[in-house]
Design a protein around this motif. Sequence first.
Motif, short mmCIF file in Angstrom:
data_model
loop_
_atom_site.label_atom_id
_atom_site.label_comp_id
_atom_site.label_asym_id
_atom_site.label_seq_id
_atom_site.Cartn_x
_atom_site.Cartn_y
_atom_site.Cartn_z
N GLN A 25 51.39 63.54 -43.10
CA GLN A 25 50.96 64.82 -42.53
C GLN A 25 51.40 65.92 -43.47
O GLN A 25 52.55 65.94 -43.94
CB GLN A 25 51.61 65.03 -41.15
CG GLN A 25 51.01 66.15 -40.34
CD GLN A 25 49.66 65.78 -39.72
OE1 GLN A 25 49.40 64.62 -39.45
NE2 GLN A 25 48.82 66.78 -39.49
N ASP B 56 52.20 72.17 -40.29
CA ASP B 56 51.85 72.06 -38.88
C ASP B 56 53.06 72.36 -38.01
O ASP B 56 54.20 72.37 -38.48
CB ASP B 56 51.31 70.65 -38.59
CG ASP B 56 49.99 70.39 -39.28
OD1 ASP B 56 49.05 71.15 -39.06
OD2 ASP B 56 49.91 69.42 -40.07
N THR C 129 53.59 68.25 -33.93
CA THR C 129 52.68 67.34 -34.62
C THR C 129 53.45 66.18 -35.25
O THR C 129 53.06 65.02 -35.12
CB THR C 129 51.89 68.09 -35.70
OG1 THR C 129 51.15 69.14 -35.08
CG2 THR C 129 50.94 67.15 -36.43
#
Length: 259
Positions: free
Chosen positions: A142, A146, A150
């Motif tokens: 990721q 974020d 998340t």
Amino acid sequence: MQSQEATKSEQVRGFIALLDRIRIIEDEAAAEALLDELARPERPFILSFANAHAMNLGWNQPGMLDGLMRSDLVLRDGIGVKLGLQAFERPYGLNMNGTDFIPRVARKYAGRKAALFGTRSPWLDNARKKLEEMGLTIVAQQEGFDPPETYVQRAVETKPDLILMAMGMPKQEEVSVRLREALTHPVLIVNGGAILDYMGGKVPRAPAIMRQVGMEWLFRLAVEPKRLFSRYVLGIPIFFSHVAEVRRSGERPGGQGTH
């Protein structure tokens, strides 16, 4: 409203507490033993690194200081903290900078699951390929921009054995604590700063001789002057001003003082 004197006193105590929190790794045998220890966490376990920049952030940002203090293990990163420890006649051990040490940790997790949280593509994708070549199975990745929820959700879903954080300070320290609170399985959570940028090829390493003499920071400044000017050109003198402030206070790491 807190007085300036009280604030300064808190900053001094926080600086000392963070120096005391650093585990000193005396030699290569101790580093190898630490690698074996980190390869077998019994619970969610946070590894962080304290360099001069982190110490400066901790001086002014209670959240950053709290994140580092809540880590399970803090290692010394860089010549600045070495000189700071020397100023208090404290042992300083090996330079356990994350750029060199984290890949050694990752190799211990060959054949196991890992999550990569931080930086952005294509560097994140490149780092993933490199870690897969080292034998890790990447179960989650990721980008580092974020909200904390998340990363928590991805980690809960995939249950990695190793999480490499590369969001920069202080976000990664804050998110790592959230991850530790949410996860229930043994996992090593590593706050790695720019580690995925290095592994992904975004940032080159300094020549070996510069790394050996503690001058990698100068190479990094030459490569990324706009991003790192305040960290190094301004930050290094600020760090030593904090060392001087602590010395003037009469307090010392290790619970010693002159009062």
